[in-house]
Design a protein around this motif. Structure first.
Motif, short mmCIF file in Angstrom:
data_model
loop_
_atom_site.label_atom_id
_atom_site.label_comp_id
_atom_site.label_asym_id
_atom_site.label_seq_id
_atom_site.Cartn_x
_atom_site.Cartn_y
_atom_site.Cartn_z
N VAL A 241 0.87 -1.17 0.00
CA VAL A 241 0.00 0.00 0.00
C VAL A 241 0.91 1.22 0.00
CG1 VAL A 241 -1.88 1.23 1.14
CG2 VAL A 241 -1.75 -1.27 1.32
N ILE A 242 0.65 2.14 -0.91
CA ILE A 242 1.46 3.35 -1.04
C ILE A 242 0.55 4.55 -0.84
CG2 ILE A 242 2.99 4.68 -2.55
CD1 ILE A 242 3.37 1.95 -4.12
N TRP A 243 0.90 5.41 0.11
CA TRP A 243 0.12 6.62 0.37
C TRP A 243 0.60 7.73 -0.54
CZ3 TRP A 243 0.10 2.66 3.43
CH2 TRP A 243 -1.11 2.35 4.05
N LEU A 244 -0.31 8.23 -1.35
CA LEU A 244 0.01 9.31 -2.29
C LEU A 244 -0.16 10.68 -1.64
CD1 LEU A 244 -1.76 7.86 -5.45
CD2 LEU A 244 0.65 7.66 -4.79
N THR A 245 -1.17 10.81 -0.78
CA THR A 245 -1.41 12.06 -0.06
C THR A 245 -1.73 11.73 1.39
OG1 THR A 245 -3.79 12.04 -0.56
CG2 THR A 245 -2.36 13.21 -2.12
N GLY A 246 -1.56 12.68 2.26
CA GLY A 246 -1.90 12.49 3.66
C GLY A 246 -1.00 11.49 4.35
N TRP A 247 -1.13 11.41 5.63
CA TRP A 247 -0.35 10.49 6.46
C TRP A 247 -1.25 9.35 6.92
CZ3 TRP A 247 -2.81 10.10 11.04
CH2 TRP A 247 -3.61 11.17 11.43
N VAL A 248 -0.64 8.33 7.47
CA VAL A 248 -1.38 7.26 8.14
C VAL A 248 -0.55 6.86 9.36
CG1 VAL A 248 -0.36 5.40 6.77
CG2 VAL A 248 -2.56 5.04 7.88
N GLU A 249 -1.23 6.54 10.44
CA GLU A 249 -0.55 6.08 11.64
C GLU A 249 -1.03 4.66 11.92
OE1 GLU A 249 -1.37 7.30 15.94
OE2 GLU A 249 0.35 8.54 15.34
N PHE A 250 -0.09 3.74 12.08
CA PHE A 250 -0.40 2.35 12.37
C PHE A 250 -0.05 2.03 13.81
CE2 PHE A 250 0.53 1.98 7.77
CZ PHE A 250 -0.68 1.43 7.37
N GLU A 251 -0.80 1.12 14.39
CA GLU A 251 -0.48 0.55 15.68
C GLU A 251 -0.58 -0.96 15.55
OE1 GLU A 251 -2.07 0.38 20.30
OE2 GLU A 251 -2.99 1.79 18.89
N THR A 252 0.46 -1.69 15.97
CA THR A 252 0.43 -3.15 15.95
C THR A 252 0.01 -3.66 17.32
OG1 THR A 252 2.81 -3.14 16.37
CG2 THR A 252 2.11 -3.46 14.09
N SER A 253 -0.38 -4.92 17.38
CA SER A 253 -0.89 -5.48 18.63
C SER A 253 0.17 -5.58 19.72
CB SER A 253 -1.55 -6.83 18.39
OG SER A 253 -0.62 -7.77 17.92
N ASP A 254 1.45 -5.45 19.35
CA ASP A 254 2.50 -5.44 20.38
C ASP A 254 2.68 -4.05 20.99
OD1 ASP A 254 3.86 -4.04 18.40
OD2 ASP A 254 5.45 -5.52 18.16
N GLY A 255 1.82 -3.07 20.57
CA GLY A 255 1.85 -1.72 21.15
C GLY A 255 2.71 -0.72 20.42
N ASP A 256 3.42 -1.13 19.38
CA ASP A 256 4.28 -0.23 18.61
C ASP A 256 3.41 0.64 17.69
OD1 ASP A 256 6.59 0.94 17.70
OD2 ASP A 256 7.35 -0.84 16.67
N CYS A 257 3.80 1.90 17.51
CA CYS A 257 3.10 2.83 16.61
C CYS A 257 4.10 3.42 15.62
CB CYS A 257 2.46 3.98 17.38
SG CYS A 257 1.06 3.48 18.38
N ARG A 258 3.65 3.60 14.38
CA ARG A 258 4.46 4.24 13.35
C ARG A 258 3.58 5.19 12.54
NH1 ARG A 258 9.17 1.13 11.56
NH2 ARG A 258 9.79 -0.04 13.40
N ARG A 259 4.12 6.35 12.23
CA ARG A 259 3.44 7.31 11.37
C ARG A 259 4.14 7.30 10.02
NH1 ARG A 259 0.57 12.73 12.33
NH2 ARG A 259 0.85 13.81 10.35
N CYS A 260 3.36 7.18 8.96
CA CYS A 260 3.90 7.14 7.60
C CYS A 260 3.42 8.37 6.84
CB CYS A 260 3.41 5.88 6.88
SG CYS A 260 3.92 4.35 7.69
N GLU A 261 4.34 9.01 6.17
CA GLU A 261 4.05 10.22 5.40
C GLU A 261 3.76 9.85 3.94
OE1 GLU A 261 3.60 13.06 6.90
OE2 GLU A 261 4.29 12.32 8.84
N PRO A 262 3.25 10.79 3.14
CA PRO A 262 3.00 10.50 1.72
C PRO A 262 4.26 9.95 1.04
CG PRO A 262 2.10 12.64 2.28
CD PRO A 262 2.90 12.17 3.48
#
Length: 122
Positions: A69-90
């Motif tokens: 999955v490739i984000w062309l616009t906007g950001w997305v923030e993921f959280e995995t079940s182990d509690g880790d979070c990552r923010r991905c930029e366009p």
């Protein structure tokens, strides 16, 4: 090239892994500097998407298929079940593989965003 991988372990817990997709120089046209390309990935199709403004996907969910999955616009923030979070930029490429288990959560910008889905072979 950097890629973020989301996957499920044998217990169904989701995790992140930073991956490097190797790029090799390839001269396509004589006298023109080479471009750098990865190895071919077996893809089934390509789908373009629009995440509507204000969408809230705060519940745990898995991906329906193994896909880039490739984000062309906007950001997305993921959280995995182990509690880790990552923010991905366009422009971020994410290999989403957690088709089983608890899955992950995602948060999106208020204004909506365009993205590309590329389902992969096994």
């Amino acid at each position: 090239m950097k890629c973020l991988r989301i996957y499920a372990d044998a217990n169904g817990e989701s995790h992140f892994e930073d991956q490097d997709i190797p790029l090799t120089p390839l001269e396509l046209f004589p006298g023109i500097p080479p471009i750098y390309l990865s190895a071919w990935e077996q893809a089934k199709s390509v789908r373009f998407g629009w995440v509507p403004a204000g969408l809230k996907v705060a519940d745990w969910h898995t991906t329906p298929v193994r896909q880039f999955v490739i984000w062309l616009t906007g950001w997305v923030e993921f959280e995995t079940s182990d509690g880790d979070c990552r923010r991905c930029e366009p422009g971020t490429v994410v290999l989403v593989e957690d088709t089983i288990g608890k899955g992950h959560r995602s948060r999106h910008p208020e204004e909506g965003q365009f993205n590309v889905f590329i389902p992969l072979g096994d």
